[in-house]
Design a protein around this motif. Structure first.
Motif, PDB file in Angstrom:
ATOM      1  N   GLU A  59       7.901  -0.183   0.465  1.00 45.77           N
ATOM      2  CA  GLU A  59       7.113  -0.042   1.662  1.00 45.77           C
ATOM      3  C   GLU A  59       8.001  -0.345   2.902  1.00 45.77           C
ATOM      4  OE1 GLU A  59       3.601  -1.943   1.129  1.00 45.77           O
ATOM      5  OE2 GLU A  59       2.933  -1.873   3.142  1.00 45.77           O
ATOM      6  N   SER A 117       0.846  -1.166   0.038  1.00 48.86           N
ATOM      7  CA  SER A 117      -0.144   0.006  -0.023  1.00 48.86           C
ATOM      8  C   SER A 117       0.894   1.099  -0.024  1.00 48.86           C
ATOM      9  CB  SER A 117      -0.792   0.072   1.246  1.00 48.86           C
ATOM     10  OG  SER A 117      -0.080  -0.022   2.394  1.00 48.86           O
ATOM     11  N   ASN A 135      -0.009   7.164  -6.764  1.00 54.39           N
ATOM     12  CA  ASN A 135       0.125   8.274  -7.821  1.00 54.39           C
ATOM     13  C   ASN A 135       1.204   9.177  -7.258  1.00 54.39           C
ATOM     14  OD1 ASN A 135      -2.067   7.644  -9.383  1.00 54.39           O
ATOM     15  ND2 ASN A 135      -3.513   7.911  -7.857  1.00 54.39           N
ATOM     16  N   LEU A 136       1.835   8.910  -6.126  1.00 54.40           N
ATOM     17  CA  LEU A 136       3.079   9.999  -5.993  1.00 54.40           C
ATOM     18  C   LEU A 136       4.254   9.230  -6.174  1.00 54.40           C
ATOM     19  CD1 LEU A 136       1.983  10.897  -2.213  1.00 54.40           C
ATOM     20  CD2 LEU A 136       1.472  11.847  -4.289  1.00 54.40           C
ATOM     21  N   PHE A 167       1.858   4.824  -1.885  1.00 54.59           N
ATOM     22  CA  PHE A 167       0.822   5.726  -2.268  1.00 54.59           C
ATOM     23  C   PHE A 167       1.075   5.866  -3.850  1.00 54.59           C
ATOM     24  CE2 PHE A 167       1.905   7.507   1.891  1.00 54.59           C
ATOM     25  CZ  PHE A 167       0.642   7.338   2.623  1.00 54.59           C
ATOM     26  N   LEU A 207       9.577  10.526   1.299  1.00 55.41           N
ATOM     27  CA  LEU A 207       9.571  12.085   2.105  1.00 55.41           C
ATOM     28  C   LEU A 207       8.370  11.746   3.098  1.00 55.41           C
ATOM     29  CD1 LEU A 207      11.152  14.344   1.210  1.00 55.41           C
ATOM     30  CD2 LEU A 207       9.071  15.372   0.372  1.00 55.41           C
ATOM     31  N   LEU A 208       7.251  11.329   2.878  1.00 55.48           N
ATOM     32  CA  LEU A 208       5.961  11.309   3.863  1.00 55.48           C
ATOM     33  C   LEU A 208       6.251  10.361   4.843  1.00 55.48           C
ATOM     34  CD1 LEU A 208       2.651  10.966   1.668  1.00 55.48           C
ATOM     35  CD2 LEU A 208       3.222  12.927   3.183  1.00 55.48           C
ATOM     36  N   ALA A 209       7.176   9.431   4.803  1.00 55.74           N
ATOM     37  CA  ALA A 209       7.354   8.426   6.221  1.00 55.74           C
ATOM     38  C   ALA A 209       8.568   9.380   6.779  1.00 55.74           C
ATOM     39  CB  ALA A 209       8.017   7.442   5.396  1.00 55.74           C
ATOM     40  N   GLU A 233       8.637  10.868  -2.994  1.00 50.09           N
ATOM     41  CA  GLU A 233       7.588  11.699  -2.513  1.00 50.09           C
ATOM     42  C   GLU A 233       6.777  10.533  -1.268  1.00 50.09           C
ATOM     43  OE1 GLU A 233       5.358  14.921  -5.284  1.00 50.09           O
ATOM     44  OE2 GLU A 233       5.034  12.633  -5.661  1.00 50.09           O
TER      45      GLU A 233
END
Lengths: 249, 333, 304
Positions: A158, A90, A94-95, A92, A102-104, A99
């Motif tokens: 992941e 899982s 479309n990123l 993202f 980066l979110l993590a 990115e």
């Protein structure tokens, strides 16, 4: 004996008439790789979901480093040092890969109520981005849209995202599933390396990988713990052989 | 090379449309069609409303069918303040006396604040749900406000309020259509710039992550509700500003501004232009209003053609006009 | 007291009309996971067809008999031509496409029947009033509406609990994959459910015809109320729709009737009427908000 990193006490969860876990107790000690095995439908993924907070529990308690997290909302568990990978990847989709990562990284850099500076140019985040991508061998793919990665690469991403959260306890749900033999070996190496930095609770079907990686193994059948012990103890446990390994031989 | 050409296509599109918009009053005078200035003011205002919806819809994945509520509240704020100013009565007489105002410097920020506050309340309730529930609940709350203003006899009820004149701004005469046009253009430009920074920022990354998978964001440790709520509030505030402008443009406010069909039309603009692009909705607003203008010359029943066109857009042109213009690969960023 | 009972009956009448609208739509939402804004259009089509046939033939029953199959057939055609292509799309696409349908149908009725509303007479055999409770004459037609609504509710209840197709529909509403695995022909089931939903919407439209003006756009005002009912009742639940419909019907009707008197006890009468009108117009939405805080998934959600 020291307080276990993760302690589960008498956990129960039912879906209607189906018992996913029943009076389940389990300790995971700091620094170990603890494998969770059992036939399909034994409730392994359900248990991970309960630990991670994706599912609520009917009764019982869960403690992380002595602190109760049973009823903590999902988002409050990561800051306590819990990270996970999902069985069905899982990322993202479309990123881009960077990115995603980066979110993590951003997740444990305080709040994200910052509206001006571009995330992808933030020196604080970039300092971690390079090594994090490097660690899972995705540096070359940084700008690829995650949805376009191969299955193996998505798994790597992941795991990489879970690592970027710098967890104390890492929950891995069948990380080897769908990986080629080469990929599995790479991932085993990575997991062994991680052991120095964190505790790992691993759900996996690949027995070879489990016997080579795990310090301790817990066998689940129909949501109940049949046995817990070292690799050798589990291999020689008659109940386990009958209930689980027996099916494979 | 390929990336470069697409980058250029996007830049060329944006620069040329910005140029066209900047020169429009002059072109309209040259063409002897001065009414184009007010048509395009209307386009710019709806573009602002649509771009603000795109922030939550295109980036946050939140399908709000009640965005016109904030648009309407912004308009009513300007209308009510102007009404009290003109009648020289108190907006609030207790516990302290607050008069109305016809100054844009007062009315517009108040319009933004009031709609943002309303968005906070509606958002806090409706963001507890997702999917179809969210669509229906945002729709229902917007209708609630519609009926509230219909029954609000003190401010014209069904008939709405007529403004005595447009708001005042120091150094400008908003009554002049060209000056008003440039104010709208500047505000739209400022919003697009700020929103463009926003979606690239840490905050914007969280919002975009929520669109993909909220559960995953939570398991990474993001308290997603707060981020989504703030995004909803920002979008509501911007729609309120658009509402303040539309009240000035037509010098009239009515409950019709927040009727749910208006929300749907703003949504149509976003999707027609291409969601998740910020510039797409501007194109979408222009296309919708120009098409309405042109089609209604030929037939009063233009909607009978436009309805099926929308269905075809959904089935075959999902990336909208902006996607067609710049190539779908490079719509974002 | 007399007024109160009369208002209860009015509330009941609005409630059953809303139930007819929401029973089909909640199934469409629950089973197909598609958001359909165009449901109100079938209400409008039902009313127009019935008004036209009744005016031409002079028989309300004939109007009803033509309108019901007509809306069901149009509904199934719309499902086969447009809706079917939307099942796998995002909600926002469904919103856009079904809004396109609304624009199309509204304008089409304006082309066919013009901009002037049609008026439908109450059939002569229902034009009187009866005293259900001694001393309270109530229009026979409205009683008939309530009766029909309750009969439909009973019919749906029996269908869902006693028949094979009803159980298949319920299985579809609570678990789509399961229904597919049980070998139910999903495609046909979807078309039938959609046809049933539009037929009920058409019935609601026919019955509203003699009470309201038949005009383009009449479907949208009831659509929003239908949404409120579905949100309150829980998506996919016909029982929830029944409870939600009666709640919304009662709260709306009683609020409009009695809030002014209530507010006059606290405020000057000039003020009271204004405030009461505002509160009454918002009452069902406030009800929805309260239920939402309490149970975000509605009173009786089909997916537990």
């Amino acid at each position: 004996m020291a307080e276990p990193l993760l302690r589960i006490k008498s956990l129960c969860k039912s879906f209607g008439a189906v018992r996913a876990c029943h009076d389940l107790s389990l300790d995971v000690h700091a620094g170990e790789i603890h494998a969770l095995i059992g036939p399909n439908g034994a409730g392994k993924t359900t248990l991970l979901n309960q630990i991670a907070g994706d599912l609520s529990s009917d009764s019982g308690r869960i403690f992380l480093t002595g602190q109760e997290i049973t009823h903590l909302p999902l988002y409050r568990r990561a800051p306590l040092g819990l990270a996970r990978s999902y069985q069905i990847t899982s990322v993202f989709a479309n990123l881009s890969v960077e990115e995603n990562m980066l979110l993590a990284i951003q997740a444990h850099h305080g709040h994200s109520f910052r509206f001006w500076g571009r995330g992808l140019k933030d020196p604080q985040l970039l300092a971690e981005l390079g090594p994090a991508l490097e660690a899972v061998g995705l540096s070359e793919r940084a700008e690829t849209i995650a949805g376009n990665l191969s299955h193996g690469e998505k798994k790597q991403l992941e795991v990489g995202m879970a690592l970027a959260c710098k967890p104390q306890l890492l929950l891995l749900d069948e990380p080897m599933a769908g990986m080629g033999p080469g990929g599995s070996i790479e991932l085993s190496k990575l997991i062994r390396k991680l052991k120095k930095e964190m505790t790992i609770l691993l759900v996996e079907h690949d027995m070879e990988a489990i016997f080579s990686l795990a310090d301790r193994i817990t066998v689940l059948v129909y949501g109940e713990v049949v046995a817990t012990g070292s690799v050798d103890e589990i291999r020689s446990n008659p109940a386990v052989r009958q209930a689980y390994l027996g099916e494979e031989n | 090379m390929h990336m470069l050409s697409q980058f250029n296509r996007k830049t060329i599109c944006i620069i040329s449309s910005a140029l066209l918009l900047a020169l429009l009053p002059m072109l309209a005078t040259l063409a002897g069609e001065p009414y184009l200035v007010s048509l395009f003011s209307r386009i710019l205002i709806y573009a602002l409303a649509a771009a603000s919806l795109d922030l939550i819809l295109g980036y946050g994945g939140l399908v709000s069918l009640g965005h016109a509520a904030f648009f309407g509240i912004g308009a009513y704020t300007v209308g009510i303040l102007a009404h009290h100013d003109f009648e020289e009565t108190a907006l609030i007489s207790w516990p302290l006396f607050i008069p109305g105002s016809d100054s844009g410097l007062v009315a517009w920020p108040v319009a933004i604040l009031v709609s943002a506050l309303l968005a906070a309340i509606i958002g806090a309730l409706s963001l507890r749900t997702r999917g179809m529930h969210f669509i229906m609940i945002t729709l229902a709350f917007a209708q609630m406000l519609f009926f509230f203003f219909v029954s609000l006899e003190g401010y014209g009820g069904d008939d709405g309020l007529t403004l005595f004149s447009r708001n005042t701004l120091p150094g400008l005469d908003l009554g002049d259509d060209v000056q008003f046009y440039y104010v709208c253009l500047a505000l739209l430009g400022a919003f697009l710039f700020l929103a463009g920074r926003l979606v690239e920022s840490r905050f914007g990354m969280v919002i975009r992550g929520c669109r993909e998978s909220e559960k995953r964001m939570q398991s990474l440790g993001f308290p997603t509700f707060r981020y989504k709520l703030l995004c909803f509030v920002i979008a509501g505030g911007a729609a309120g500003l658009a509402g303040a402008l539309i009240a000035n443009q037509v010098e009239y406010v009515s409950p019709g501004l927040m009727h749910w069909t208006r929300s749907a039309i703003i949504l149509v603009m976003v999707l027609l232009g291409g969601s998740g692009t910020l510039y797409g909705p501007v194109l979408g607003a222009a296309a919708f209003l120009l098409l309405e203008e042109v089609l209604s010359i030929y037939t009063e029943h233009w909607m009978v053609y436009f309805g099926p066109v929308m269905i075809l857009v959904v089935l075959f042109a999902r990336h909208g006009l902006f996607g067609i213009l710049v190539g779908k690969e490079n719509r974002h960023g | 007291m007399l007024l109160f009972i009369e208002q209860i009956l009015n509330g009941l009448q609005l409630g059953v009309t809303l139930f007819l609208m929401s029973a089909g739509l909640t199934l469409v939402f629950g089973i197909m996971q598609v958001i359909n804004l165009a449901h109100g259009s079938f209400y409008m089509i039902g009313a127009y067809v019935a008004a036209t046939v009744t005016a031409l033939s002079g028989s309300f029953l004939l109007g009803l008999a033509v309108a019901l199959p007509a809306t069901a057939v149009i509904g199934m055609l719309v499902e086969a031509i447009v809706l079917r292509r939307l099942y796998k799309k995002e909600h926002v696409d469904q919103v856009l496409a079904t809004f396109g349908l609304i624009m199309f149908f509204n304008e089409l009725t304006r082309i066919i029947w013009g901009r002037q509303p049609l008026f439908m007479d109450v059939p002569s055999w229902l034009s009187g009033s009866v005293e259900l409770i001694p001393g309270i004459p109530y229009p026979s037609y409205r009683i008939a509406v309530i009766g029909v609504g309750l009969l439909v509710a009973l019919f749906l209840y029996l269908m869902f609990t006693r028949t094979r197709i009803g159980m298949q529909i319920r299985a579809g509403a609570s678990n789509r994959e399961m229904a597919g695995a049980l070998g139910i022909n999903i495609r046909l089931l979807y078309t039938l459910v959609f046809g049933l939903g539009t037929l009920l919407a058409g019935l609601a439209g026919v019955m509203a015809g003699p009470i309201l003006a038949v005009e383009a756009g009449m479907g949208e005002s009831i659509l929003i109320l239908t949404f409120v009912v579905i949100v309150i009742g829980g998506i996919g639940s016909v029982r929830g729709a029944f409870i939600g419909a009666l709640l919304v019907g009662m709260v709306d009707t009683l609020g409009r009737a009695f809030l002014p008197a209530l507010f006059r006890m606290f405020l000057s009468s000039a003020h009271a009427d204004g405030v009461a009108a505002s509160v009454a117009s918002m009452s069902i939405y406030i009800l929805m908000a309260i239920i939402l805080i309490w149970r975000p998934q509605g009173l009786l959600p089909a997916h537990s």
